[in-house]
Design a protein around this motif. Sequence first.
Motif, PDB file in Angstrom:
ATOM      1  N   GLN A   1       7.447  -7.540   3.423  1.00  0.00           N
ATOM      2  CA  GLN A   1       7.919  -8.689   4.182  1.00  0.00           C
ATOM      3  C   GLN A   1       7.361  -8.614   5.594  1.00  0.00           C
ATOM      4  N   ALA A   2       7.349  -9.765   6.256  1.00  0.00           N
ATOM      5  CA  ALA A   2       6.846  -9.811   7.633  1.00  0.00           C
ATOM      6  C   ALA A   2       7.646  -8.899   8.537  1.00  0.00           C
ATOM      7  N   ASP A   3       6.991  -8.384   9.573  1.00  0.00           N
ATOM      8  CA  ASP A   3       7.609  -7.508  10.579  1.00  0.00           C
ATOM      9  C   ASP A   3       8.007  -6.150  10.022  1.00  0.00           C
ATOM     10  N   GLY A   4       7.530  -5.795   8.828  1.00  0.00           N
ATOM     11  CA  GLY A   4       7.863  -4.496   8.276  1.00  0.00           C
ATOM     12  C   GLY A   4       9.290  -4.356   7.787  1.00  0.00           C
ATOM     13  N   VAL A   5       9.966  -5.482   7.526  1.00  0.00           N
ATOM     14  CA  VAL A   5      11.349  -5.463   7.049  1.00  0.00           C
ATOM     15  C   VAL A   5      11.379  -4.948   5.608  1.00  0.00           C
ATOM     16  N   ASP A   6      12.396  -4.153   5.286  1.00  0.00           N
ATOM     17  CA  ASP A   6      12.590  -3.672   3.917  1.00  0.00           C
ATOM     18  C   ASP A   6      12.807  -4.869   3.000  1.00  0.00           C
TER      19      ASP A   6
END
Length: 396
Positions: A180-185
């Motif tokens: 996912q964008a921004d490195g979100v889990d």
Amino acid sequence: MAVFTDTFIEVLDLTRTQVSMAYLVGTVASSLFLTRAGRWYDLYGGRIMIAGSAAALGAMVLVISGVDVLSQLLGGSTVVTFALLLFAFFGVRFFGQGVLTSCSRNVLLLWFVKRRGLVSGIRSVFVSFGFAIAPLAIAFLITSFGWRGALWFMGLTVGLGFALMALVFIRDNPASCSLQADGVDPSDQDDAPVEAPSKTLDQARRSPIFWIYSLSLGMHALFGTALVFHVVAVFGESGLSAGVAFGYFLPAAVFSTASNLIASSFVDRYRLKPFLVCMLCVLSIGAIGLINLEHVWGYWVLAAGFGVGGGLWGVVSNLAFIRFFGPLHLGAVSGFNASISVFASAIGPAAFSLAVDHLGSYNAAAQICLGMLLALLLAALLIRQREVLPGRSGAT
């Protein structure tokens, strides 16, 4: 290409006006196809488009290096030489400033949402640095390898080297890598970034928001390109030397870089409308400085106004269309905007020349541009803008 202008005039036996017209017509023609290229981006993704446009750009640079040879094979007339150079300029502008620039920006925007403004600002620093060192680097290549060798080096570097790097390292979006964008889990849906609802190009063109942003960005392209193209003559009209004219770019670059980084650090938390309004305000102030360039304060007002305006332009152009119209059709929407800006940048220098011919001075052209900026500023203040801020579920 400006570094090669005098060489083209000598080798191709064309006048400066003919070379300039080839560049103008090639640029205008390229702008007509950028919307279609944006749709290709939506269809094929950034990885294929960046690699393909880099390879095509390299090929067109190689074509430029052989225009004189190709012209001789086809008869060697001025008309043939002009047509070949026009075609080559079209390719460089279309695949380079048009497709490659837009796709490189768009693919980065899809990997970040909450930090999109900050990341775009950092990217702009590298872009500005590249633009700053390019003339010196190309001049070094010409000195080392000759003008044709420099073009071959550039064409092969971007056409093979950069295209290969794009295929190896670029991925279209986080979803293609199960991210996912921004490195979100991906399993944490509560922290998933929120995007604006996606709209098609036809829907975007029916929105006054699209037009106020596109026309404002296009106005910057028109005015800024005209000033750069005629900078020596514009400063000379106010009694200033060529050295002073070229020296203007340094303080303007400092103002631009600083304002871009500062604005980028705030824009992720705020609406975009104040940044658009500020951009139009400082560009108007810069126009006032240009009109009063014979005064010392006019020089610094011009440098500050256009410098800060250029920095804010980078922030607004990066974020406007994905914030208001979503990511799904970003290529088509941003491609149509790019066509407007490229077209504006092409006609800007010619418009200033016509102003001198029919109105007697560059000052008159600057006054007309100031009036247009003030009209856009009024429209920007009056048009209601609703957008989804990064990471927020509601519009504001």
